[in-house]
Design an enzyme around this catalytic site. Structure first.
Site, mmCIF file in Angstrom:
data_model
loop_
_atom_site.group_PDB
_atom_site.id
_atom_site.type_symbol
_atom_site.label_atom_id
_atom_site.label_comp_id
_atom_site.label_asym_id
_atom_site.label_seq_id
_atom_site.Cartn_x
_atom_site.Cartn_y
_atom_site.Cartn_z
ATOM 1 N N PRO A 278 28.948 -40.782 -24.804
ATOM 2 C CA PRO A 278 29.377 -40.951 -23.403
ATOM 3 C C PRO A 278 29.771 -39.624 -22.766
ATOM 4 O O PRO A 278 29.900 -39.532 -21.551
ATOM 5 C CB PRO A 278 30.571 -41.908 -23.507
ATOM 6 C CG PRO A 278 31.025 -41.849 -24.918
ATOM 7 C CD PRO A 278 29.830 -41.463 -25.745
ATOM 8 N N GLU B 107 35.149 -43.733 -33.266
ATOM 9 C CA GLU B 107 35.589 -42.794 -32.219
ATOM 10 C C GLU B 107 34.530 -41.734 -31.937
ATOM 11 O O GLU B 107 34.729 -40.854 -31.101
ATOM 12 C CB GLU B 107 36.897 -42.102 -32.642
ATOM 13 C CG GLU B 107 38.100 -43.004 -32.625
ATOM 14 C CD GLU B 107 38.317 -43.685 -31.277
ATOM 15 O OE1 GLU B 107 38.132 -43.038 -30.238
ATOM 16 O OE2 GLU B 107 38.674 -44.879 -31.279
ATOM 17 N N ARG C 225 7.641 -45.672 -22.223
ATOM 18 C CA ARG C 225 6.738 -46.234 -21.202
ATOM 19 C C ARG C 225 6.056 -45.146 -20.369
ATOM 20 O O ARG C 225 5.171 -45.437 -19.577
ATOM 21 C CB ARG C 225 7.464 -47.268 -20.337
ATOM 22 C CG ARG C 225 8.551 -46.734 -19.483
ATOM 23 C CD ARG C 225 9.430 -47.871 -18.949
ATOM 24 N NE ARG C 225 8.755 -48.747 -18.026
ATOM 25 C CZ ARG C 225 8.485 -48.447 -16.759
ATOM 26 N NH1 ARG C 225 8.825 -47.270 -16.269
ATOM 27 N NH2 ARG C 225 7.870 -49.311 -15.966
ATOM 28 N N ASP D 133 7.208 -46.371 -9.791
ATOM 29 C CA ASP D 133 8.527 -46.951 -10.036
ATOM 30 C C ASP D 133 9.620 -46.284 -9.220
ATOM 31 O O ASP D 133 9.465 -45.160 -8.747
ATOM 32 C CB ASP D 133 8.905 -46.753 -11.515
ATOM 33 C CG ASP D 133 8.261 -47.779 -12.414
ATOM 34 O OD1 ASP D 133 7.877 -48.833 -11.919
ATOM 35 O OD2 ASP D 133 8.158 -47.488 -13.628
#
Ligand code: SAM
Length: 251
Positions: free
Chosen positions: A89, A116, A154, A169
């Site tokens: 993150p 963690e 993709r 897209d």
């Protein structure tokens, strides 16, 4: 292209998502190779432990450096371009442009954290890039790895039935994509826009461009700041803004 995924939960990759749909077909066709490495196989204590308590105290456990380090050493490196990524993150935020950039590598080695996170020295010694899939915290790096693999896979030529569909897209040209409709022509009293039934390709193209601009203006105006806009696009945006201003005045 080849993905090597390091995880303590190999079953997440070995059943389900990667064997279904477009990714499953890409693997069958040999366009995509996925090798899953169980980090636990590289733990050398009798309990096969991959985590330990944090130095300095505090809640939670930290992934030990040795098993990850050894697992990375055992990954065969392809001769072409290879990149080792830690899903985290705290990494740079994943986006479509980054998916295209990663698609230029022959091999992506993905390290999935748990608890963690991983010992900081793994990052310093073995990781080329840290990537986050968004500003929220998940329990592990497996879902982020699947998200990254899907978005990159993709874009590999031949993976989608029609390679042009990825080029239309959302985010591809800096805009959100126009709305889509299929049969039936009328559903619960709502009709498909007449232009899409007209067979007039030029009108359809113009309508789609206008809808993409409208949708981006309404939902993600931030994207317009860096989108490559033609003079015609800018004129359409001025019209859309004027339409909205007059509707706001009326209400
Ligand atoms: N303590 C860490 C922090 O606050 O930054 C969070 C650790 S998280 C509970 C455990 C693992 O999940 C991370 O090491 C990472 O591999 C993965 N992870 C969680 N959220 C993620 C995200 N948004 N993007 C990428 N990986 C994520």
């Amino acid at each position: 292209m080849r993905f090597d995924v390091l995880t303590i939960f190999p079953e997440i990759f070995l059943s389900g998502y990667l064997s279904s749909g477009i990714l499953g077909k890409a693997i069958t066709k040999g366009l995509l190779k996925v090798r899953v490495v169980n980090i636990r196989d590289f733990a050398d204590d009798p309990h096969k432990s991959t985590d330990d308590r944090p130095y300095g105290g505090g809640e939670g456990m930290v992934m030990k450096p040795e098993p990850i380090f050894k697992a990375l050493e055992c990954v065969d490196r392809d001769e072409g371009k290879s990149l080792t990524i830690l899903l985290s993150p705290q990494g740079e935020r994943f986006h479509q442009g980054l998916a295209w950039e990663l698609c230029g590598y022959n091999q992506l080695v993905l390290v999935c954290g748990r608890y963690e996170g991983v010992d900081e020295r793994v990052k310093e010694l073995c990781i080329d890039r840290e990537i986050s899939i968004g500003d929220y915290v998940l329990t592990g790096g497996e879902l982020p790895a699947l998200v990254l693999m899907d978005a990159v896979a993709r874009l590999i030529p031949g993976v989608l039935g029609n390679d042009w569909s990825a080029r239309e897209d959302s985010f591809q040209n800096g805009l959100l994509e126009y709305p889509h409709y299929t049969r039936p022509r009328v559903f619960q009293g709502r009709e498909v826009p007449e232009v899409l039934l007209s067979g007039d390709h030029e009108r359809i193209r113009n309508w789609r461009r206008r809808q993409a601009l409208k949708r981006t203006l309404e939902r993600r105006p931030d994207l317009l700041e860096s989108a490559a806009l033609t003079a015609e696009d800018k004129a359409i945006l001025r019209e859309l803004k004027a339409e909205k201003a007059s509707m706001d005045e009326e209400s």
